[in-house]
Design a protein around this motif. Structure first.
Motif, short mmCIF file in Angstrom:
data_model
loop_
_atom_site.label_atom_id
_atom_site.label_comp_id
_atom_site.label_asym_id
_atom_site.label_seq_id
_atom_site.Cartn_x
_atom_site.Cartn_y
_atom_site.Cartn_z
N LEU A 1 40.87 46.22 45.35
CA LEU A 1 42.17 46.87 45.35
C LEU A 1 43.30 45.84 45.19
O LEU A 1 44.24 46.06 44.43
N ALA A 2 43.16 44.72 45.89
CA ALA A 2 44.19 43.67 45.77
C ALA A 2 44.27 43.16 44.34
O ALA A 2 45.35 43.03 43.76
N ILE A 3 43.10 42.91 43.74
CA ILE A 3 43.07 42.43 42.35
C ILE A 3 43.61 43.51 41.41
O ILE A 3 44.42 43.25 40.53
N GLY A 4 43.17 44.76 41.62
CA GLY A 4 43.61 45.86 40.77
C GLY A 4 45.11 46.07 40.81
O GLY A 4 45.75 46.32 39.77
N LEU A 5 45.70 45.98 42.00
CA LEU A 5 47.15 46.17 42.12
C LEU A 5 47.92 45.03 41.45
O LEU A 5 48.96 45.26 40.83
N LEU B 1 48.97 48.86 28.05
CA LEU B 1 48.91 47.95 29.19
C LEU B 1 48.93 48.72 30.52
O LEU B 1 48.24 48.33 31.48
N ILE B 2 49.70 49.79 30.57
CA ILE B 2 49.72 50.62 31.80
C ILE B 2 48.33 51.21 32.04
O ILE B 2 47.82 51.21 33.17
N ILE B 3 47.71 51.72 30.98
CA ILE B 3 46.35 52.28 31.11
C ILE B 3 45.39 51.21 31.58
O ILE B 3 44.55 51.44 32.46
N LEU B 4 45.49 50.01 31.00
CA LEU B 4 44.63 48.89 31.42
C LEU B 4 44.81 48.60 32.92
O LEU B 4 43.84 48.37 33.64
N ASN C 1 42.03 49.49 38.51
CA ASN C 1 41.96 50.06 39.87
C ASN C 1 40.87 51.13 40.00
O ASN C 1 40.74 51.73 41.07
N TRP C 2 40.11 51.34 38.95
CA TRP C 2 39.08 52.38 38.99
C TRP C 2 38.05 52.13 40.09
O TRP C 2 37.72 53.02 40.86
N ARG C 3 37.55 50.89 40.17
CA ARG C 3 36.50 50.58 41.16
C ARG C 3 36.98 50.75 42.60
O ARG C 3 36.29 51.41 43.40
N PRO C 4 38.13 50.19 42.98
CA PRO C 4 38.54 50.42 44.37
C PRO C 4 38.80 51.89 44.68
O PRO C 4 38.50 52.36 45.78
#
Length: 197
Positions: free
Chosen positions: A119-123, A153-156, A161-164
């Motif tokens: 989550l930290a990486i995804g955010l 880029l927004i979609i990326l 954040n899909w995994r968290p």
């Protein structure tokens, strides 16, 4: 398997009860060793259950569902029931499932640890993508090319954040259910029923 050696086999009561919780989980064995992994060098009370026994007991316990007490009934020959090890069967089975509940708890903690890191990486990736998207749109303009890169880029960022999201919404349920089931099995009433030889 050595020549002439009889294959290991666990007989289980295959008749489905009208209601799963109405009957005990029954195991029929010829010798105590059939319940446990034969290669496990640990003392008797700490041995792993045989994979077939564990699978059968867990499947029946899952069928019973809820928080009803679980009862396991082990049928074994009278001479096996008189052995010293027979007095430790109940403790050995309960210890095994208590350990499995503990392992499931560790797996759950590890899953949440991975979820928090993800989550930290995804955010961070999402924030970077929002900033880059705005920068690209500002330089290229609001035309199709600018929207393509900005929205891409927004979609990326959201994909990052899909995994968290998956961990915190769905992945923890099965582990929690499994841990609760093992905890119920660790408290099961386990009785031996000697059968005439």
């Amino acid at each position: 398997m050595a020549a002439g050696q009889e294959p290991r086999r666990i007989e289980a009561d295959q008749g489905a009860p009208a209601t799963a919780g109405d009957r005990p989980i029954e195991l029929k064995i010829r010798e105590i060793g059939q319940l446990f992994q034969s290669l496990d060098p640990l003392p008797f009370r700490e041995r792993d259950l045989d994979a077939a026994v564990e699978e059968y007991v867990v499947a029946w316990a899952r069928e019973q569902g809820g928080a009803r007490p679980i009862h396991v009934l082990v049928h074994l020959p009278a001479d096996e029931a008189e052995r010293e090890e027979a007095g430790h069967i109940a403790d050995a089975i309960r210890n095994y499932f208590a350990y499995r509940a503990e392992v499931a708890g560790w797996e759950l903690k590890e899953l949440f640890r991975v979820g928090r890191a993800s989550l930290a990486i995804g955010l961070m990736v999402l924030a970077l993508c929002v900033v880059l998207g705005a920068e690209v749109s500002g330089r290229v303009g609001d035309g199709y090319v600018g929207r393509f890169f900005g929205e891409g880029l927004i979609i990326l960022g959201w994909v990052a954040n899909w995994r968290p999201i998956e961990i915190f919404l769905y992945d923890w349920w099965p582990l929690t259910r499994r841990r609760r089931l093992y905890e119920r099995l660790a408290r099961a009433a386990i009785d031996l029923r000697p059968t005439p030889t």
